[in-house]
Motif scaffolding. Structure first.
Motif, mmCIF file in Angstrom:
data_model
loop_
_atom_site.group_PDB
_atom_site.id
_atom_site.type_symbol
_atom_site.label_atom_id
_atom_site.label_comp_id
_atom_site.label_asym_id
_atom_site.label_seq_id
_atom_site.Cartn_x
_atom_site.Cartn_y
_atom_site.Cartn_z
ATOM 1 N N ASP A 149 -25.866 33.370 6.793
ATOM 2 C CA ASP A 149 -26.058 33.483 5.353
ATOM 3 C C ASP A 149 -26.757 32.273 4.740
ATOM 4 O O ASP A 149 -26.922 32.196 3.529
ATOM 5 C CB ASP A 149 -24.723 33.733 4.643
ATOM 6 C CG ASP A 149 -23.679 32.654 4.909
ATOM 7 O OD1 ASP A 149 -23.985 31.685 5.632
ATOM 8 O OD2 ASP A 149 -22.547 32.786 4.403
ATOM 9 N N LYS B 184 -30.092 30.456 3.889
ATOM 10 C CA LYS B 184 -31.506 30.787 3.751
ATOM 11 C C LYS B 184 -32.334 29.609 4.257
ATOM 12 O O LYS B 184 -32.152 28.484 3.799
ATOM 13 C CB LYS B 184 -31.845 31.100 2.297
ATOM 14 C CG LYS B 184 -31.122 32.322 1.736
ATOM 15 C CD LYS B 184 -31.492 32.537 0.278
ATOM 16 C CE LYS B 184 -30.751 33.741 -0.301
ATOM 17 N NZ LYS B 184 -31.060 33.932 -1.743
ATOM 18 N N PRO C 155 -24.979 29.359 0.690
ATOM 19 C CA PRO C 155 -24.427 30.379 -0.216
ATOM 20 C C PRO C 155 -23.849 29.797 -1.510
ATOM 21 O O PRO C 155 -23.839 30.474 -2.537
ATOM 22 C CB PRO C 155 -23.328 31.033 0.624
ATOM 23 C CG PRO C 155 -23.786 30.851 2.031
ATOM 24 C CD PRO C 155 -24.452 29.510 2.054
#
Length: 296
Positions: free
Chosen positions: A233, A235, A256
């Motif tokens: 999760d 990026k 996140p």
């Protein structure tokens, strides 16, 4: 051999709790331990993309062969010239495999056996858009696309644009596989600090096409360095680079919880490439853990 210590160290650091890794000083100690456990030379540059000013720099001004990390500056120059009206990124350009050495102007061709984008070689003599070639240059590090694009924008222009971004030492002299230039000592070079400046400029929207560049970098095909030990999760928009004994990764990361940072890890003189790659992945995990535990 120093590499015999590498994998236990990565496991120890990746599983350490907050008590063992509180603060940048402890983080630096852990990262230096990984570097010292691995045969080769490393540089690291880390900076939070917030107002805290937190950063960690290790050997940040040491010069490294740029390998394919120089393709990000080429992408920046393409967007810059397109914004200035020199061309549209949707313009078509002929796919060729004949280039001139910067040493004496003699011609050379790319070797399919050392490139990472075979499909383009099947299209020599046909046309592709500048955008398509740029995309392949970044996500699969196509050397053929790189040389075509450098001929279009000019290596000197790329270097000057990097100077404008406060990257003071990077040198983009030429395309790829110019063996006469290599033998003459004329190779593209960079420092971790310069790559930090360049990736931060993209992350902060200080260059033309920043948002689109982040999207392109996010499609990176090679994910066995900075991303390898991170949760899915996170990026990650990044560009890798490798030649013999060299493994680099330059990345913009977003967690996140909204924390964002830039991380650059360069290496050279690796005698055990798999161990070197594991060390880079381990350093990345240490940075991730630090940011996760210290979001503000």
């Amino acid at each position: 051999m120093k590499t015999s210590l590498l994998f236990p160290l990565i496991l120890l650091f990746a599983c350490s709790g907050p008590a063992e890794k509180s603060g940048l000083s402890a983080l630096e100690d852990d990262i230096r331990s990984l570097m010292q456990a691995t045969e080769g030379d490393f540089a690291l540059a880390f900076r939070m993309l917030d107002d805290s000013g937190r950063q960690l720099l290790i050997n940040e001004t040491e010069v490294f062969h740029a390998a394919s990390t120089m393709k990000t500056p080429v992408m920046i120059e393409l967007f810059k010239q397109a914004a200035a009206g020199e061309f549209s990124l949707q313009d078509s350009i002929l796919i060729v495999n004949e280039f001139k050495s910067i040493v004496d102007g003699s011609t050379f061709r790319m070797d399919l056996g050392v490139d990472s984008q075979e499909e383009l070689y099947e299209r020599i003599g046909k046309k592709a858009s500048l955008y398509e070639l740029m995309y392949q240059m970044i996500i699969k590090s196509s050397n053929l696309a790189t040389n075509i694009l450098i001929d279009r924008v000019g290596a000197k222009n790329v270097t000057q644009t990097m100077r404008d971004l406060s990257a003071e030492d990077i040198q983009v002299l030429r395309g790829v596989e110019d063996l006469k230039a290599f033998d003459a000592g004329l190779s593209n070079s960079t420092t971790a600090l310069d790559m930090l400046q360049i990736m931060e400029a993209i992350a902060r929207g200080k260059v033309e096409g920043s948002r689109e560049m982040v999207k392109i970098l996010s499609d990176q095909y090679f994910k066995d360095l900075i991303p390898k030990l991170l949760p899915t999760d996170v990026k990650i928009a990044h560009k890798t680079g490798s030649i013999t004994g060299v493994q680099h990764d330059t990345a913009i990361l977003e967690l996140p919880n909204g924390s964002r940072y830039v991380l650059v890890i360069l290496s050279k003189n690796l005698t055990d490439v798999p161990a070197g790659k594991e060390a880079i992945a381990g350093m990345s995990r240490l940075i991730y853990d630090y940011v996760s535990e210290n979001p503000d």
